[in-house]
Write an enzyme that holds these catalytic residues in place. Structure first.
Site, PDB file in Angstrom:
ATOM      1  N   SER A   1       0.848  -1.182   0.000  1.00  0.00           N
ATOM      2  CA  SER A   1       0.000   0.000   0.000  1.00  0.00           C
ATOM      3  C   SER A   1       0.888   1.237   0.000  1.00  0.00           C
ATOM      4  O   SER A   1       2.118   1.140  -0.071  1.00  0.00           O
ATOM      5  CB  SER A   1      -0.915   0.001   1.235  1.00  0.00           C
ATOM      6  OG  SER A   1      -0.134   0.127   2.423  1.00  0.00           O
ATOM      7  N   LYS A   2       0.270   2.395   0.098  1.00  0.00           N
ATOM      8  CA  LYS A   2       1.023   3.654   0.032  1.00  0.00           C
ATOM      9  C   LYS A   2       2.091   3.758   1.114  1.00  0.00           C
ATOM     10  O   LYS A   2       3.112   4.412   0.926  1.00  0.00           O
ATOM     11  CB  LYS A   2       0.063   4.842   0.150  1.00  0.00           C
ATOM     12  CG  LYS A   2      -0.823   5.033  -1.076  1.00  0.00           C
ATOM     13  CD  LYS A   2      -1.715   6.247  -0.912  1.00  0.00           C
ATOM     14  CE  LYS A   2      -2.597   6.449  -2.137  1.00  0.00           C
ATOM     15  NZ  LYS A   2      -3.502   7.613  -1.991  1.00  0.00           N
ATOM     16  N   ARG A   3       1.852   3.122   2.254  1.00  0.00           N
ATOM     17  CA  ARG A   3       2.841   3.245   3.341  1.00  0.00           C
ATOM     18  C   ARG A   3       4.159   2.558   2.987  1.00  0.00           C
ATOM     19  O   ARG A   3       5.177   2.793   3.638  1.00  0.00           O
ATOM     20  CB  ARG A   3       2.275   2.648   4.639  1.00  0.00           C
ATOM     21  CG  ARG A   3       2.124   1.138   4.642  1.00  0.00           C
ATOM     22  CD  ARG A   3       1.608   0.655   5.986  1.00  0.00           C
ATOM     23  NE  ARG A   3       1.439  -0.795   6.009  1.00  0.00           N
ATOM     24  CZ  ARG A   3       0.369  -1.432   5.589  1.00  0.00           C
ATOM     25  NH1 ARG A   3      -0.639  -0.741   5.084  1.00  0.00           N
ATOM     26  NH2 ARG A   3       0.292  -2.752   5.657  1.00  0.00           N
TER      27      ARG A   3
ATOM     28  N   GLY B   1       5.584   2.972   0.074  1.00  0.00           N
ATOM     29  CA  GLY B   1       6.209   3.754  -0.985  1.00  0.00           C
ATOM     30  C   GLY B   1       5.296   3.869  -2.186  1.00  0.00           C
ATOM     31  O   GLY B   1       4.085   3.674  -2.091  1.00  0.00           O
TER      32      GLY B   1
END
Length: 469
Positions: free
Chosen positions: A238-240, A242
């Site tokens: 996910s976005k966490r 990168g």
């Protein structure tokens, strides 16, 4: 059987890494078997679907050069067909109108939870024969109440689901909009999809869809559910973790073929081979060789793969990539050295065009900033006479070529009776801002005499100011 695969993203955001890999595996399988690859935009979620997201998907497919043979098809343009199928299922007794209110459904759910049962619709309206005045009903599919459904998965093997675990899913909402599981089946039938290759987050939908296929008397496609792509913590990417948008990797200077190569190895392998030409991937790809467990996305490995591809680029290709990355940084290259020559110099020092462009800035910028640590260590008062001697030697040098420059600096070190590092390190900081650079002769040659002398003057003044306190 003609192989026909499809990539069917929902346009609710960018084309993410997982979606790109799904598209790639569908594309590879179709190309491997001489079949067709279809692009379908599943845009029935009207609140979240946007034109910008559709364009982001198309841009991502174009960047990766995953060409499709048919499409893009849009589900919102096929509502008449979906309603025709829903009406057919109603008429044949495979579906029914449900008038249960939201409150009734919530109560049903809470009761099941309190009794430690799996929450599911209890079939209240399944045998209702009369409409409820003033209520717009949903349409539910009649799921078999006994027996089991078997998913013959090309990756995960045989999966058996008890029908009692499934409820009568909604196939058309009260506002007339069809739901995902209905539209997907109708599309796959109409588009003659032979293989449904998708992420295993869709696996729980597969038994429901198989029931709809069977109710419509259609032949089942073959299913293959790809394991999730994981972050370095073992959780779904996910976005966490990168960047997850493929277009961000384009902006970061990753080559499309390198990205495809890396994505192909996320869940598929051919022995210990790491690098594949595109045609080689097509020739070797096999869904049954995909692994069943999730794959960890390793950015360092992606950078390594990309560096291998950059090493194979022709000078003009290097120049084009470097020019584009410098343009993104508002760096003009017209009054600087040939970008192909700069690219060749930096080729082995950069894993992507973004990194290469950052290293190339000193070759084009009017001024540079010093790395604080490097300047403090190497631009000391003791370096001033050395840099002054370098300036004089370079100003009077007739042959401004890398070899001649290198020889002149070596001769200067000998004349001053000092190690070459006493010249090279402060000179690198003066010219590039940092103590690390490619071959110093080539660096000086490409930066150009005028910029080199100007930066030496700036460095000498910086040292003087430092000495003055």
């Amino acid at each position: 059987m003609t192989v026909r695969t499809r990539f069917a993203p929902s346009p609710t955001g960018y084309l993410h890494i997982g979606g790109a890999r799904t598209a790639l595996f569908n594309w590879l399988f179709a190309r491997r078997h001489g079949g067709q690859f279809v692009l379908r935009i599943e845009d029935t979620d009207r609140e979240r679907s946007t034109e910008a997201s559709v364009q982001a998907i198309l841009d991502g497919m174009q960047w990766l050069t995953l060409d499709y043979d048919e499409g893009p098809f849009y589900q919102t343009k096929r509502y008449d067909r979906y309603n025709e199928v829903v009406d057919q299922l109603l008429e044949q007794g495979h579906a029914y109108h449900c008038y249960c209110s939201r409150e009734a459904l919530d109560e049903m759910r809470e009761k099941a939870i309190s009794e430690k049962r799996k929450p599911r619709y209890d079939g209240t309206c399944r045998h209702r024969t009369e409409a409820v005045p003033g209520v717009d009903p949903v349409v539910r599919f009649c799921t078999p109440e006994s027996g089991a459904v078997t998913v013959e998965d090309m990756i995960k093997g045989e999966i058996v689901i008890d029908n009692r675990e499934l409820d009568d899913l909604v196939i058309r909402r009260s506002d007339g909009n069809p739901t995902y599981n209905l539209t997907v089946v109708v599309d796959d039938i109409d588009m003659r999809i032979s293989h449904v290759v998708r992420g295993d987050d869709h696996l729980n939908n597969t038994p429901r869809q198989i029931h709809i296929f069977n109710a419509l008397g259609a032949e089942l496609p073959k299913f293959a559910h790809l394991p999730m792509i994981l972050g370095d913590d073992g959780k779904r990417m996910s976005k966490r973790h990168g960047a997850v948008s493929v277009m961000q990797y384009q902006a970061d200077g990753i080559l499309p073929d390198a990205m495809l190569n890396y994505l192909a190895r996320l869940g598929w392998s051919h022995g210990d081979q790491e690098l594949f030409a595109r045609q080689e991937m097509i020739d070797l790809f096999d869904l049954e060789k995909c692994q069943r467990s999730g794959s960890v996305f390793d950015n360092a490995k992606l950078q390594w793969v990309n560096q291998q591809y950059m090493a194979q680029l022709q000078p003009q290709e290097l120049a084009a990539g470097l020019d584009a990355a410098l343009t993104d940084r508002q760096i003009e290259t017209a009054n600087g050295p040939d970008s192909a020559a700069v690219g060749e110099l930096l080729r082995d020092r950069a894993s992507n065009f973004s990194s290469m462009a950052d290293q190339a800035i000193p070759f084009y910028a009017d001024s540079i900033e010093y790395d604080e640590k490097g300047a403090k260590k190497h631009l000391r008062p003791v370096a001033a006479p050395v840099l002054q001697a370098v300036r004089e030697r370079l100003e009077n040098l007739d042959d401004w070529q890398a070899g001649a420059i290198g020889e002149a600096l070596e001769k200067l070190a000998s004349d001053l009776d000092i190690g070459f590092g006493k010249i090279g390190l402060p000179l690198r900081v003066a010219l590039t801002g940092g103590a690390a650079s490619p071959d110093i002769g080539s660096t000086v040659a490409l930066i150009g005499r005028e910029r080199v002398l100007s930066r030496l003057d700036v460095a000498l003044q910086w040292i003087a100011n430092r000495a003055a306190g």
